[in-house]
Design a protein around this motif. Structure first.
Motif, mmCIF file in Angstrom:
data_model
loop_
_atom_site.group_PDB
_atom_site.id
_atom_site.type_symbol
_atom_site.label_atom_id
_atom_site.label_comp_id
_atom_site.label_asym_id
_atom_site.label_seq_id
_atom_site.Cartn_x
_atom_site.Cartn_y
_atom_site.Cartn_z
ATOM 1 N N GLU A 3 -2.564 -15.155 -30.891
ATOM 2 C CA GLU A 3 -1.219 -14.693 -30.647
ATOM 3 C C GLU A 3 -1.242 -13.182 -30.450
ATOM 4 O O GLU A 3 -2.015 -12.472 -31.076
ATOM 5 C CB GLU A 3 -0.364 -15.038 -31.868
ATOM 6 C CG GLU A 3 1.022 -15.485 -31.499
ATOM 7 C CD GLU A 3 1.793 -15.919 -32.719
ATOM 8 O OE1 GLU A 3 2.744 -15.206 -33.070
ATOM 9 O OE2 GLU A 3 1.425 -16.938 -33.315
ATOM 10 N N ASN A 4 -0.369 -12.700 -29.584
ATOM 11 C CA ASN A 4 -0.263 -11.264 -29.357
ATOM 12 C C ASN A 4 0.247 -10.598 -30.637
ATOM 13 O O ASN A 4 1.272 -10.989 -31.187
ATOM 14 C CB ASN A 4 0.700 -11.005 -28.195
ATOM 15 C CG ASN A 4 0.703 -9.568 -27.740
ATOM 16 O OD1 ASN A 4 0.086 -8.707 -28.364
ATOM 17 N ND2 ASN A 4 1.378 -9.301 -26.653
ATOM 18 N N ARG A 7 4.517 -7.532 -31.019
ATOM 19 C CA ARG A 7 5.693 -8.356 -30.743
ATOM 20 C C ARG A 7 6.945 -7.568 -31.073
ATOM 21 O O ARG A 7 6.900 -6.603 -31.838
ATOM 22 C CB ARG A 7 5.661 -9.602 -31.620
ATOM 23 C CG ARG A 7 4.535 -10.543 -31.287
ATOM 24 C CD ARG A 7 4.602 -11.701 -32.221
ATOM 25 N NE ARG A 7 4.128 -11.248 -33.529
ATOM 26 C CZ ARG A 7 3.386 -11.962 -34.339
ATOM 27 N NH1 ARG A 7 3.059 -13.170 -34.017
ATOM 28 N NH2 ARG A 7 2.978 -11.476 -35.485
ATOM 29 N N TRP A 47 8.553 -2.731 -30.630
ATOM 30 C CA TRP A 47 7.423 -3.646 -30.497
ATOM 31 C C TRP A 47 6.364 -3.131 -31.461
ATOM 32 O O TRP A 47 5.833 -2.027 -31.256
ATOM 33 C CB TRP A 47 6.909 -3.662 -29.065
ATOM 34 C CG TRP A 47 7.818 -4.411 -28.138
ATOM 35 C CD1 TRP A 47 9.050 -4.031 -27.705
ATOM 36 C CD2 TRP A 47 7.551 -5.683 -27.557
ATOM 37 N NE1 TRP A 47 9.562 -4.984 -26.886
ATOM 38 C CE2 TRP A 47 8.670 -6.016 -26.764
ATOM 39 C CE3 TRP A 47 6.466 -6.562 -27.615
ATOM 40 C CZ2 TRP A 47 8.738 -7.199 -26.050
ATOM 41 C CZ3 TRP A 47 6.535 -7.737 -26.889
ATOM 42 C CH2 TRP A 47 7.668 -8.050 -26.124
ATOM 43 N N THR A 56 11.382 -7.290 -20.745
ATOM 44 C CA THR A 56 10.211 -8.103 -21.072
ATOM 45 C C THR A 56 9.723 -8.850 -19.844
ATOM 46 O O THR A 56 10.489 -9.082 -18.895
ATOM 47 C CB THR A 56 10.510 -9.152 -22.166
ATOM 48 O OG1 THR A 56 11.542 -10.020 -21.714
ATOM 49 C CG2 THR A 56 10.905 -8.494 -23.473
ATOM 50 N N ARG A 58 6.635 -12.100 -18.905
ATOM 51 C CA ARG A 58 5.624 -13.040 -19.398
ATOM 52 C C ARG A 58 4.379 -12.878 -18.543
ATOM 53 O O ARG A 58 4.469 -12.618 -17.348
ATOM 54 C CB ARG A 58 6.136 -14.466 -19.323
ATOM 55 C CG ARG A 58 7.331 -14.704 -20.204
ATOM 56 C CD ARG A 58 7.765 -16.160 -20.184
ATOM 57 N NE ARG A 58 9.011 -16.358 -20.873
ATOM 58 C CZ ARG A 58 9.167 -16.361 -22.184
ATOM 59 N NH1 ARG A 58 8.138 -16.166 -22.957
ATOM 60 N NH2 ARG A 58 10.350 -16.538 -22.723
ATOM 61 N N THR A 60 0.055 -14.252 -17.979
ATOM 62 C CA THR A 60 -1.055 -15.153 -18.256
ATOM 63 C C THR A 60 -2.318 -14.426 -17.836
ATOM 64 O O THR A 60 -2.413 -13.941 -16.702
ATOM 65 C CB THR A 60 -0.922 -16.467 -17.462
ATOM 66 O OG1 THR A 60 0.332 -17.065 -17.783
ATOM 67 C CG2 THR A 60 -2.051 -17.431 -17.800
ATOM 68 N N ARG A 65 -4.763 -17.094 -21.521
ATOM 69 C CA ARG A 65 -3.911 -16.637 -22.632
ATOM 70 C C ARG A 65 -2.551 -16.230 -22.080
ATOM 71 O O ARG A 65 -2.458 -15.531 -21.075
ATOM 72 C CB ARG A 65 -4.571 -15.463 -23.340
ATOM 73 C CG ARG A 65 -3.751 -14.946 -24.488
ATOM 74 C CD ARG A 65 -4.497 -13.850 -25.223
ATOM 75 N NE ARG A 65 -3.601 -13.277 -26.203
ATOM 76 C CZ ARG A 65 -3.587 -12.017 -26.551
ATOM 77 N NH1 ARG A 65 -4.457 -11.187 -26.040
ATOM 78 N NH2 ARG A 65 -2.737 -11.573 -27.438
ATOM 79 N N ARG A 66 -1.504 -16.657 -22.756
ATOM 80 C CA ARG A 66 -0.145 -16.333 -22.336
ATOM 81 C C ARG A 66 0.524 -15.455 -23.379
ATOM 82 O O ARG A 66 0.200 -15.532 -24.557
ATOM 83 C CB ARG A 66 0.664 -17.601 -22.158
ATOM 84 C CG ARG A 66 0.164 -18.465 -21.042
ATOM 85 C CD ARG A 66 0.890 -19.776 -21.031
ATOM 86 N NE ARG A 66 0.275 -20.648 -20.058
ATOM 87 C CZ ARG A 66 0.938 -21.243 -19.098
ATOM 88 N NH1 ARG A 66 2.229 -21.094 -18.995
ATOM 89 N NH2 ARG A 66 0.298 -22.003 -18.245
ATOM 90 N N GLY A 67 1.439 -14.660 -22.911
ATOM 91 C CA GLY A 67 2.167 -13.814 -23.841
ATOM 92 C C GLY A 67 3.375 -13.187 -23.197
ATOM 93 O O GLY A 67 3.704 -13.464 -22.043
ATOM 94 N N GLU A 68 4.014 -12.350 -23.967
ATOM 95 C CA GLU A 68 5.189 -11.616 -23.519
ATOM 96 C C GLU A 68 5.010 -10.164 -23.954
ATOM 97 O O GLU A 68 4.466 -9.900 -25.030
ATOM 98 C CB GLU A 68 6.443 -12.219 -24.153
ATOM 99 C CG GLU A 68 7.723 -11.573 -23.690
ATOM 100 C CD GLU A 68 8.947 -12.243 -24.287
ATOM 101 O OE1 GLU A 68 9.710 -12.842 -23.517
ATOM 102 O OE2 GLU A 68 9.114 -12.158 -25.520
ATOM 103 N N TYR A 69 5.470 -9.230 -23.116
ATOM 104 C CA TYR A 69 5.301 -7.822 -23.426
ATOM 105 C C TYR A 69 6.470 -7.049 -22.835
ATOM 106 O O TYR A 69 7.172 -7.537 -21.947
ATOM 107 C CB TYR A 69 3.977 -7.309 -22.846
ATOM 108 C CG TYR A 69 3.388 -6.151 -23.597
ATOM 109 C CD1 TYR A 69 2.924 -6.298 -24.897
ATOM 110 C CD2 TYR A 69 3.304 -4.907 -23.009
ATOM 111 C CE1 TYR A 69 2.383 -5.227 -25.588
ATOM 112 C CE2 TYR A 69 2.759 -3.825 -23.695
ATOM 113 C CZ TYR A 69 2.309 -4.004 -24.975
ATOM 114 O OH TYR A 69 1.781 -2.948 -25.663
#
Length: 139
Positions: A3-4, A7, A47, A56, A58, A60, A65-69
């Motif tokens: 997990e990132n 956050r 964050w 934000t 999303r 990949t 790996r997927r995430g949001e930033y």
């Protein structure tokens, strides 16, 4: 998958910035928060413990790996201001050359104070990159 670790938090960006001990970093942070908020039309979100982000997207990675930033943001760190998300868009390099005194990191720009750079160029970089990232990766 991992997990990132960076956050969004429940900490208010306004409270974080008001508590920055270094008076120049605090003042510069308030200027950046106001300007980035105006340009992005987003409220600042903390964050992790020290990064103020706007918008934000999303992502990949190549490994899946997927995430949001956050799209653009900054951190008023002890040594310098770290500016994030300002170097991705086509045309960014030409603007960065006009920025003034700065150092370039892997994914960010470091400036000692806003007095060392052309704030109008920072604003152009925020606008250009915010639009570009949302247009290509936005959620």
């Amino acid at each position: 998958m991992n997990e990132n670790l960076t956050r969004p938090t429940e900490i208010l960006a306004e409270d974080f910035l008001a508590a920055v001990q270094h008076p120049v970093r605090r003042a510069d942070g308030l200027v950046l928060a106001k300007m980035m908020g105006r340009v992005t039309e987003r409220r600042p979100v903390m964050w992790g413990p020290t990064m103020v982000g706007f918008g934000t997207y999303r992502y990949t990675t190549g490994s899946g790996r997927r995430g949001e930033y956050f799209v653009v943001g900054f951190s008023p760190r002890k040594a310098s201001l770290s500016l994030y998300g300002l170097t991705s868009a086509p045309g960014s390099d030409a603007l960065v050359e006009q920025l003034g005194k700065h150092k370039r990191g892997a994914g960010c720009l470091y400036v000692n104070t806003l007095a060392d750079v052309d704030v109008a160029i920072v604003e152009q970089l925020v606008s250009l990159n915010y639009s570009y990232i949302l247009g290509n990766l936005g959620s």
